[in-house]
Write a protein that holds these residues in place. Sequence first.
Motif, PDB file in Angstrom:
ATOM      1  N   LEU A  36       0.832  -1.204   0.000  1.00 44.74           N
ATOM      2  CA  LEU A  36       0.000   0.000   0.000  1.00 44.74           C
ATOM      3  C   LEU A  36       0.863   1.249   0.000  1.00 44.74           C
ATOM      4  O   LEU A  36       0.630   2.188  -0.786  1.00 44.74           O
ATOM      5  N   ALA A  37       1.861   1.281   0.873  1.00 45.72           N
ATOM      6  CA  ALA A  37       2.731   2.458   0.952  1.00 45.72           C
ATOM      7  C   ALA A  37       3.489   2.664  -0.352  1.00 45.72           C
ATOM      8  O   ALA A  37       3.660   3.805  -0.806  1.00 45.72           O
ATOM      9  N   ARG A  38       3.926   1.572  -0.974  1.00 45.84           N
ATOM     10  CA  ARG A  38       4.644   1.703  -2.253  1.00 45.84           C
ATOM     11  C   ARG A  38       3.742   2.304  -3.323  1.00 45.84           C
ATOM     12  O   ARG A  38       4.174   3.152  -4.120  1.00 45.84           O
ATOM     13  N   VAL A  39       2.484   1.883  -3.365  1.00 42.60           N
ATOM     14  CA  VAL A  39       1.548   2.414  -4.357  1.00 42.60           C
ATOM     15  C   VAL A  39       1.328   3.906  -4.132  1.00 42.60           C
ATOM     16  O   VAL A  39       1.403   4.709  -5.067  1.00 42.60           O
ATOM     17  N   VAL A  40       1.054   4.283  -2.895  1.00 48.10           N
ATOM     18  CA  VAL A  40       0.769   5.690  -2.608  1.00 48.10           C
ATOM     19  C   VAL A  40       1.983   6.562  -2.928  1.00 48.10           C
ATOM     20  O   VAL A  40       1.860   7.600  -3.593  1.00 48.10           O
ATOM     21  N   ARG A  41       3.150   6.160  -2.481  1.00 46.98           N
ATOM     22  CA  ARG A  41       4.345   6.972  -2.710  1.00 46.98           C
ATOM     23  C   ARG A  41       4.640   7.100  -4.208  1.00 46.98           C
ATOM     24  O   ARG A  41       5.048   8.170  -4.686  1.00 46.98           O
ATOM     25  N   ALA A  42       4.433   6.027  -4.963  1.00 48.29           N
ATOM     26  CA  ALA A  42       4.712   6.064  -6.397  1.00 48.29           C
ATOM     27  C   ALA A  42       3.789   7.031  -7.133  1.00 48.29           C
ATOM     28  O   ALA A  42       4.159   7.572  -8.172  1.00 48.29           O
ATOM     29  N   CYS A  43       2.601   7.262  -6.589  1.00 47.32           N
ATOM     30  CA  CYS A  43       1.652   8.201  -7.215  1.00 47.32           C
ATOM     31  C   CYS A  43       2.044   9.656  -6.987  1.00 47.32           C
ATOM     32  O   CYS A  43       1.514  10.540  -7.661  1.00 47.32           O
ATOM     33  N   ALA A  44       2.935   9.917  -6.033  1.00 45.84           N
ATOM     34  CA  ALA A  44       3.400  11.269  -5.709  1.00 45.84           C
ATOM     35  C   ALA A  44       2.236  12.244  -5.507  1.00 45.84           C
ATOM     36  O   ALA A  44       2.179  13.300  -6.130  1.00 45.84           O
ATOM     37  N   PRO A  45       1.286  11.903  -4.616  1.00 45.88           N
ATOM     38  CA  PRO A  45       0.117  12.759  -4.437  1.00 45.88           C
ATOM     39  C   PRO A  45       0.383  13.964  -3.536  1.00 45.88           C
ATOM     40  O   PRO A  45       1.237  13.921  -2.645  1.00 45.88           O
ATOM     41  N   ASP A  46      -0.356  15.027  -3.772  1.00 48.19           N
ATOM     42  CA  ASP A  46      -0.391  16.167  -2.857  1.00 48.19           C
ATOM     43  C   ASP A  46      -1.459  15.961  -1.792  1.00 48.19           C
ATOM     44  O   ASP A  46      -1.335  16.462  -0.673  1.00 48.19           O
ATOM     45  N   ARG A  68       3.419   8.394   7.850  1.00 42.08           N
ATOM     46  CA  ARG A  68       4.881   8.338   7.794  1.00 42.08           C
ATOM     47  C   ARG A  68       5.367   7.436   6.672  1.00 42.08           C
ATOM     48  O   ARG A  68       6.316   7.759   5.958  1.00 42.08           O
ATOM     49  N   ALA A  69       4.716   6.297   6.506  1.00 38.76           N
ATOM     50  CA  ALA A  69       5.149   5.336   5.490  1.00 38.76           C
ATOM     51  C   ALA A  69       4.981   5.882   4.078  1.00 38.76           C
ATOM     52  O   ALA A  69       5.672   5.439   3.149  1.00 38.76           O
ATOM     53  N   THR A  70       4.074   6.815   3.910  1.00 39.24           N
ATOM     54  CA  THR A  70       3.794   7.366   2.586  1.00 39.24           C
ATOM     55  C   THR A  70       4.399   8.761   2.388  1.00 39.24           C
ATOM     56  O   THR A  70       4.194   9.377   1.343  1.00 39.24           O
TER      57      THR A  70
END
Length: 264
Positions: A36-46, A68-70
């Motif tokens: 989950l954290a990998r998906v969110v971080r890869a999306c680079a969301p604001d 924190r993980a994201t």
Amino acid sequence: MTLDDLPASRTEPDGSAVVRLLSYNVRSLRDDTGALARVVRACAPDVVCVQEAPRFFRWRKHASRLARATGLVYVTGGATATGPMILSSLRATVERSEDVLLPRTPGLHRRGLATAVLRFGRAARLAVVCCHLSLAEEERYAQAGLVLDRLADMGADAGSLAGVVAGDLNDEPDGRAFRRLAGTLRDGWATAPWGGELTWSASAPRKRIDAVLATGAVEVLGCGVPAGLAGVGAADLRAATDHLPVLAALRVPADPGGTGGRTG
């Protein structure tokens, strides 16, 4: 089609801002939180509009761990909104936030809204409503109306303040609740399709029940299930939770009244 095809976050010289907003049902973090954290971080969301955030024992601790993980910060929601939660990057300034409980139908799970007004740069202001609508058709339709009312109460109905609704609608585009929202707001996927369309289930997508919808002040530059994420494979998307995420790139106009909002 990859993430590189979606406009990157930026602030324009005229004060407008391109904002990446992610909507994601995380199923109370019961699945693979690393994926989950990998998906969110890869999306680079604001901004991330979370549904089914942890809401029971030590829910704040779990929400903090997810933030924190994201690489994000907690804005509002979680147990106080019965599941919807908003996270943001440090790019966003929180002008105000509020959790709203919706009327309870006897025998059904109570629903709520996580809401916030966020500012990007000096003048691009965005009213955000994160929702997770009912499984029951009549209640879901009524809740769609309450979501629109809330957005209007935040000043995003007819004025210059831009607004967005993101969440798990538990309804498909031809459903009454979805159509009620899309009758007033612009459905991101229908306006500027990018990536994939179907969001549920993650293992065998066959329905589009998660959506990002925006007011007329917002320019939708692209919206859909993200594809081609660096360091993220199809297995991660299946393992992270039972929904696929929806990522939107939104151009938020400069609000003449938003040059000095308060933080909090």
